[in-house]
Design a protein around this motif. Structure first.
Motif, PDB file in Angstrom:
ATOM      1  N   ILE A   1       0.840  -1.206   0.000  1.00  0.00           N
ATOM      2  CA  ILE A   1       0.000   0.000   0.000  1.00  0.00           C
ATOM      3  C   ILE A   1       0.869   1.248   0.000  1.00  0.00           C
ATOM      4  O   ILE A   1       0.625   2.190  -0.761  1.00  0.00           O
ATOM      5  CB  ILE A   1      -0.980  -0.022   1.190  1.00  0.00           C
ATOM      6  CG1 ILE A   1      -2.020  -1.119   0.983  1.00  0.00           C
ATOM      7  CG2 ILE A   1      -1.633   1.333   1.387  1.00  0.00           C
ATOM      8  CD1 ILE A   1      -2.868  -1.423   2.196  1.00  0.00           C
ATOM      9  N   GLU A   2       1.888   1.259   0.832  1.00  0.00           N
ATOM     10  CA  GLU A   2       2.776   2.423   0.907  1.00  0.00           C
ATOM     11  C   GLU A   2       3.478   2.674  -0.430  1.00  0.00           C
ATOM     12  O   GLU A   2       3.489   3.798  -0.940  1.00  0.00           O
ATOM     13  CB  GLU A   2       3.813   2.214   2.014  1.00  0.00           C
ATOM     14  CG  GLU A   2       4.750   3.383   2.205  1.00  0.00           C
ATOM     15  CD  GLU A   2       5.789   3.135   3.294  1.00  0.00           C
ATOM     16  OE1 GLU A   2       6.817   3.830   3.263  1.00  0.00           O
ATOM     17  OE2 GLU A   2       5.566   2.256   4.155  1.00  0.00           O
ATOM     18  N   LYS A   3       4.047   1.629  -1.018  1.00  0.00           N
ATOM     19  CA  LYS A   3       4.775   1.788  -2.281  1.00  0.00           C
ATOM     20  C   LYS A   3       3.834   2.151  -3.427  1.00  0.00           C
ATOM     21  O   LYS A   3       4.146   3.038  -4.230  1.00  0.00           O
ATOM     22  CB  LYS A   3       5.532   0.501  -2.615  1.00  0.00           C
ATOM     23  CG  LYS A   3       6.743   0.276  -1.744  1.00  0.00           C
ATOM     24  CD  LYS A   3       7.490  -0.970  -2.140  1.00  0.00           C
ATOM     25  CE  LYS A   3       8.700  -1.129  -1.227  1.00  0.00           C
ATOM     26  NZ  LYS A   3       9.637  -2.123  -1.714  1.00  0.00           N
ATOM     27  N   MET A   4       2.704   1.483  -3.517  1.00  0.00           N
ATOM     28  CA  MET A   4       1.763   1.747  -4.611  1.00  0.00           C
ATOM     29  C   MET A   4       1.162   3.145  -4.497  1.00  0.00           C
ATOM     30  O   MET A   4       0.918   3.794  -5.510  1.00  0.00           O
ATOM     31  CB  MET A   4       0.655   0.692  -4.642  1.00  0.00           C
ATOM     32  CG  MET A   4       1.108  -0.664  -5.127  1.00  0.00           C
ATOM     33  SD  MET A   4       1.646  -0.671  -6.857  1.00  0.00           S
ATOM     34  CE  MET A   4       0.083  -0.424  -7.683  1.00  0.00           C
ATOM     35  N   SER A   5       0.937   3.589  -3.286  1.00  0.00           N
ATOM     36  CA  SER A   5       0.394   4.925  -3.076  1.00  0.00           C
ATOM     37  C   SER A   5       1.355   5.987  -3.607  1.00  0.00           C
ATOM     38  O   SER A   5       0.934   6.945  -4.256  1.00  0.00           O
ATOM     39  CB  SER A   5       0.108   5.136  -1.592  1.00  0.00           C
ATOM     40  OG  SER A   5      -0.403   6.407  -1.356  1.00  0.00           O
ATOM     41  N   LYS A   6       2.627   5.799  -3.361  1.00  0.00           N
ATOM     42  CA  LYS A   6       3.638   6.744  -3.849  1.00  0.00           C
ATOM     43  C   LYS A   6       3.782   6.681  -5.367  1.00  0.00           C
ATOM     44  O   LYS A   6       3.901   7.703  -6.025  1.00  0.00           O
ATOM     45  CB  LYS A   6       4.997   6.467  -3.186  1.00  0.00           C
ATOM     46  CG  LYS A   6       5.059   6.847  -1.731  1.00  0.00           C
ATOM     47  CD  LYS A   6       6.387   6.486  -1.130  1.00  0.00           C
ATOM     48  CE  LYS A   6       6.403   6.769   0.361  1.00  0.00           C
ATOM     49  NZ  LYS A   6       7.643   6.299   0.990  1.00  0.00           N
ATOM     50  N   GLU A   7       3.768   5.469  -5.912  1.00  0.00           N
ATOM     51  CA  GLU A   7       4.004   5.292  -7.346  1.00  0.00           C
ATOM     52  C   GLU A   7       2.805   5.693  -8.203  1.00  0.00           C
ATOM     53  O   GLU A   7       2.986   6.186  -9.316  1.00  0.00           O
ATOM     54  CB  GLU A   7       4.365   3.836  -7.641  1.00  0.00           C
ATOM     55  CG  GLU A   7       5.726   3.432  -7.152  1.00  0.00           C
ATOM     56  CD  GLU A   7       6.051   1.982  -7.458  1.00  0.00           C
ATOM     57  OE1 GLU A   7       5.485   1.422  -8.423  1.00  0.00           O
ATOM     58  OE2 GLU A   7       6.874   1.402  -6.733  1.00  0.00           O
ATOM     59  N   THR A   8       1.606   5.447  -7.713  1.00  0.00           N
ATOM     60  CA  THR A   8       0.415   5.629  -8.557  1.00  0.00           C
ATOM     61  C   THR A   8      -0.440   6.819  -8.173  1.00  0.00           C
ATOM     62  O   THR A   8      -1.357   7.165  -8.906  1.00  0.00           O
ATOM     63  CB  THR A   8      -0.480   4.380  -8.490  1.00  0.00           C
ATOM     64  OG1 THR A   8      -0.961   4.220  -7.150  1.00  0.00           O
ATOM     65  CG2 THR A   8       0.262   3.144  -8.946  1.00  0.00           C
ATOM     66  N   ARG A   9      -0.193   7.415  -7.018  1.00  0.00           N
ATOM     67  CA  ARG A   9      -1.012   8.507  -6.462  1.00  0.00           C
ATOM     68  C   ARG A   9      -2.445   8.051  -6.150  1.00  0.00           C
ATOM     69  O   ARG A   9      -3.342   8.867  -6.013  1.00  0.00           O
ATOM     70  CB  ARG A   9      -1.018   9.723  -7.391  1.00  0.00           C
ATOM     71  CG  ARG A   9       0.332  10.393  -7.496  1.00  0.00           C
ATOM     72  CD  ARG A   9       0.277  11.689  -8.213  1.00  0.00           C
ATOM     73  NE  ARG A   9      -0.761  12.548  -7.632  1.00  0.00           N
ATOM     74  CZ  ARG A   9      -1.248  13.608  -8.235  1.00  0.00           C
ATOM     75  NH1 ARG A   9      -0.818  13.954  -9.410  1.00  0.00           N
ATOM     76  NH2 ARG A   9      -2.173  14.331  -7.658  1.00  0.00           N
ATOM     77  N   LEU A  10      -2.651   6.741  -6.074  1.00  0.00           N
ATOM     78  CA  LEU A  10      -3.951   6.232  -5.654  1.00  0.00           C
ATOM     79  C   LEU A  10      -3.998   6.269  -4.134  1.00  0.00           C
ATOM     80  O   LEU A  10      -2.985   6.095  -3.458  1.00  0.00           O
ATOM     81  CB  LEU A  10      -4.167   4.794  -6.148  1.00  0.00           C
ATOM     82  CG  LEU A  10      -4.288   4.608  -7.658  1.00  0.00           C
ATOM     83  CD1 LEU A  10      -4.317   3.120  -8.007  1.00  0.00           C
ATOM     84  CD2 LEU A  10      -5.525   5.306  -8.187  1.00  0.00           C
TER      85      LEU A  10
END
Length: 134
Positions: free
Chosen positions: A111-120
């Motif tokens: 969640i932390e990594k995807m939030s940073k990468e995708t702005r979701l």
């Protein structure tokens, strides 16, 4: 996964019977949410802006639970409803989720990594992890 973007109260009347995922691009009232679910009892999830999530009543949360509708906090950034009334989660997001799960990363790390990468929004990523077909 496609989210029907509802940007005005009048859009609620036009929710298709096949729309399972809804995103409110405005701060809906309890009545708006009630009408959306009443018009389409097959809705599986509703995403609402963070500003509304903080003031959502306990009775409305119970309403979601009773109707088995997932409540997702967040916004869909960069989507233009005048071009498409649906927001579709890109295949690249599912691919990245698959890779991270296969690497054995914890849900919180993903969640932390995807939030940073995708702005979701983190809540949206959590929903995809638990309900997506990745």
């Amino acid at each position: 996964m496609k989210f029907r973007v509802i940007s005005t109260k009048s859009d609620i009347e036009n929710i298709d019977k096949n729309d399972e995922y809804i995103h409110f691009a405005f701060r809906p009232s309890n009545t708006d949410i009630f009408n959306a679910i009443s018009n389409n009892p097959d809705i599986k999830a509703i995403q609402i802006p963070s500003s509304y999530m903080k003031t959502l009543s306990k009775s409305m949360k119970m309403f979601f639970d009773i109707h088995n509708v997932s409540l997702i906090e967040g916004d869909i950034w960069g989507h233009r409803k005048d071009i498409n009334e649906y927001y579709e989660v890109p295949d690249s997001v599912y691919k990245k989720l698959r890779e991270m799960v296969n690497e054995g990363l914890s849900e919180d790390n993903i969640i932390e990594k995807m939030s940073k990468e995708t702005r979701l929004d983190p809540d949206f990523i959590r929903f995809l992890l638990n309900h997506g077909n990745y």
